[in-house]
Design an enzyme around this catalytic site. Structure first.
Site, PDB file in Angstrom:
ATOM      1  N   HIS A   1     -61.968   0.654   9.137  1.00 18.69           N
ATOM      2  CA  HIS A   1     -63.066   0.235   7.893  1.00 18.69           C
ATOM      3  C   HIS A   1     -63.389  -0.005   8.665  1.00 18.69           C
ATOM      4  CE1 HIS A   1     -63.873  -3.679   6.026  1.00 18.69           C
ATOM      5  NE2 HIS A   1     -62.405  -3.585   5.298  1.00 18.69           N
TER       6      HIS A   1
ATOM      7  N   ASP B   1     -56.841  -3.879  15.160  1.00 18.51           N
ATOM      8  CA  ASP B   1     -56.733  -4.023  13.906  1.00 18.51           C
ATOM      9  C   ASP B   1     -55.391  -3.828  12.976  1.00 18.51           C
ATOM     10  OD1 ASP B   1     -56.956  -4.396  11.502  1.00 18.51           O
ATOM     11  OD2 ASP B   1     -58.952  -3.099  11.179  1.00 18.51           O
TER      12      ASP B   1
ATOM     13  N   GLN C   1     -53.875  -5.566   8.608  1.00 19.47           N
ATOM     14  CA  GLN C   1     -52.916  -4.650   7.067  1.00 19.47           C
ATOM     15  C   GLN C   1     -51.506  -5.411   7.771  1.00 19.47           C
ATOM     16  OE1 GLN C   1     -53.482  -4.964   4.595  1.00 19.47           O
ATOM     17  NE2 GLN C   1     -55.637  -4.828   3.944  1.00 19.47           N
TER      18      GLN C   1
ATOM     19  N   LYS D   1     -54.958 -13.123   4.499  1.00 16.67           N
ATOM     20  CA  LYS D   1     -54.519 -12.026   3.837  1.00 16.67           C
ATOM     21  C   LYS D   1     -52.505 -12.296   4.026  1.00 16.67           C
ATOM     22  CE  LYS D   1     -57.791  -8.164   5.164  1.00 16.67           C
ATOM     23  NZ  LYS D   1     -58.170  -8.273   3.756  1.00 16.67           N
TER      24      LYS D   1
HETATM   25  N1  PMP Z   1     -59.951  -3.894   8.653  1.00 16.62           N
HETATM   26  C1  PMP Z   1     -58.348  -3.755   7.708  1.00 16.62           C
HETATM   27  C2  PMP Z   1     -57.780  -2.200   8.452  1.00 16.62           C
HETATM   28  C3  PMP Z   1     -58.826  -4.708   6.300  1.00 16.62           C
HETATM   29  O1  PMP Z   1     -57.673  -4.500   5.795  1.00 16.62           O
HETATM   30  C4  PMP Z   1     -59.331  -5.660   6.376  1.00 16.62           C
HETATM   31  C5  PMP Z   1     -60.318  -6.312   4.733  1.00 16.62           C
HETATM   32  N2  PMP Z   1     -60.098  -5.042   4.547  1.00 16.62           N
HETATM   33  C6  PMP Z   1     -60.610  -5.568   7.842  1.00 16.62           C
HETATM   34  C7  PMP Z   1     -60.495  -4.734   8.574  1.00 16.62           C
HETATM   35  C8  PMP Z   1     -61.553  -6.589   7.710  1.00 16.62           C
HETATM   36  O2  PMP Z   1     -61.394  -7.856   7.411  1.00 16.62           O
HETATM   37  P1  PMP Z   1     -62.146  -9.126   6.830  1.00 16.62           P
HETATM   38  O3  PMP Z   1     -62.923  -9.099   6.267  1.00 16.62           O
HETATM   39  O4  PMP Z   1     -60.655 -10.327   6.600  1.00 16.62           O
HETATM   40  O5  PMP Z   1     -63.079  -9.120   8.464  1.00 16.62           O
END
Ligand code: PMP
Length: 404
Positions: free
Chosen positions: A118, A195, A198, A221
């Site tokens: 990400h 991370d 998910q 989430k």
């Molecule tokens: N890492 C992953 C794998 C994600 O799916 C996400 C959210 N789409 C994030 C990081 C970032 O999360 P946030 O926007 O809540 O900081």
């Protein structure tokens, strides 16, 4: 109809006259009534700042905040002082990159991460690598949406100082065999950063089984409020990790020319922390732990993935990206394209019928470029979804291919 759905009031209100078909939980999850009630009670009856007040209302709020920390710690089998509250996964990852990365990286050092990471991982580490003269190298992703573990082996060396990986890819839904990665990272002396954005919502993070050095995830989430995230830092790393942000709350003593910091976790929580949100997150964890058997939940989500995969396999223009067989066994999201149709057109058409899916590069633009696609359509499931939701999505997609 699944028995959890009634706990989520958003489904009581139609969306522009359509029943809400919410298939975007990998972006953010809907909230159970229990979380809304906890926030309402805190704001209407118990609200005061934490950490500083001497009066009973503030003392009780502080206790609630620390109870939330203990609840999160218990959820992932950490110790309470190893839990830092952040605003989300992104904030947590930036904190590690700056506090740990800037202090530990030297010229020529290597940071490894999968090519699918990400932006919230890739960009802070690119920045810190540039500052320190280190390099970010990417573990290639195989055509079936799994990691190239041979390439990972080949990339490992004593110059590798950190390995970072999503537990479950937000692009392909792949569940990563993280323990194999961790063991190899540790064998070359690198730290491992997980991370779990998910995976934590699906009850997959347990430090007794996954010995990561750092873990980050977001409360929003997993049914919690926005603006709250978790950064786990193994206690062994606390003393050799300078502070990232400075301000109130984290300071032990301040003078005109110098200051000293409190111990972790407080030294990483500068300013008024998101304490109401932390209490909301604790309520979300309470809800999940009392109402959900995570193994059952994951099997249920995978059955929805299997249903979607089966339906897509009957659509000649649909192409699934990701490890299809594993997704049907253990997935909670499915990403795909429809040949000749822009993913935004498809998502907008579905949206006009109350069907919410994500479309775009899924915050992994370099990977999309590598794959030579403008983006993907992603349907992601959580505890409130139903087989009817999947059938509605498939019916919507049949419409899409007729229209475009
Ligand atoms: N890492 C992953 C794998 C994600 O799916 C996400 C959210 N789409 C994030 C990081 C970032 O999360 P946030 O926007 O809540 O900081």
């Amino acid at each position: 109809m699944n028995h959890w759905r009634a706990d989520f009031p958003i489904f009581n209100t139609p969306l522009d006259g359509h029943p809400l078909i919410y298939l975007d939980s990998a972006a953010t999850a809907q909230k159970p009534q229990a979380v809304l009630d906890a926030l309402n009670t805190f704001y209407t009856q118990e609200y005061a700042s934490v950490g500083r007040g001497i009066y009973p209302l503030a003392e009780r709020a502080t206790q609630r905040y620390e109870d939330a920390r203990a609840k999160v710690a218990h959820f992932i089998k950490a110790k309470p002082h190893e839990i830092v509250f952040t605003s989300g996964t992104t904030h947590g990852m930036n904190t590690i990159a700056h506090a740990w990365g800037e202090h530990h990286l030297q010229r020529g050092d290597v940071i490894l991460m999968p090519a699918w990471e990400h932006h919230s991982t890739m960009l802070p580490w690119q920045h810190v690598a540039l500052l320190k003269g280190a390099v970010v190298k990417y573990i290639p992703v195989l055509p079936d949406g799994t990691l190239d573990m041979n390439a990972y082996d080949a990339l490992l060396s004593s110059r590798v100082k950190a390995v970072i990986c999503s537990h479950v890819s937000n692009v392909f839904g792949t569940t990563v065999p993280v323990n194999a990665l961790i063991e190899k990272a540790h064998s070359v002396g690198a730290c491992f950063i997980l991370d779990a954005a998910q995976s934590a919502p699906h009850g997959m993070v347990n430090l007794e089984k996954i010995p990561a050095d750092f873990i980050v995830f977001s409360g929003h989430k997993m049914g919690g409020p926005t603006g709250i995230g978790v950064l786990y830092i193994n206690e062994k790393l606390h003393d050799d990790m300078p502070v990232y942000q400075r301000g109130g709350g984290m300071v032990y003593e301040a003078h005109f020319d110098r200051a000293r910091w409190r111990k972790a976790p407080y030294k990483f929580e500068a300013g008024t922390p998101p304490f109401a949100q932390a209490i909301g997150l604790a309520a979300a964890i309470d809800y999940l732990q009392t109402k959900v058997n995570f193994e059952q939940l994951r099997a249920f989500e995978a059955s929805l993935c299997a249903r979607l995969i089966q339906g897509l396999s009957l659509m000649p223009r649909a192409k699934i990206y990701g490890p299809v067989d594993s997704l049907a066994q253990e997935g909670h999201l499915v990403s795909f394209t429809l040949e000749g149709i822009h993913v935004h057109d498809a998502a907008a058409f579905l949206g006009s019928q109350g069907i919410c899916v994500r479309a775009g590069n899924l915050c992994a633009q370099p990977l999309a470029e590598q794959l030579g696609i403008q983006g993907l359509i992603r349907a992601s499931m959580y505890l409130y979804n139903t087989e009817e939701d999947i059938d509605a999505l498939l019916a919507g997609l049949h419409e899409v291919v007729k229209v475009f």
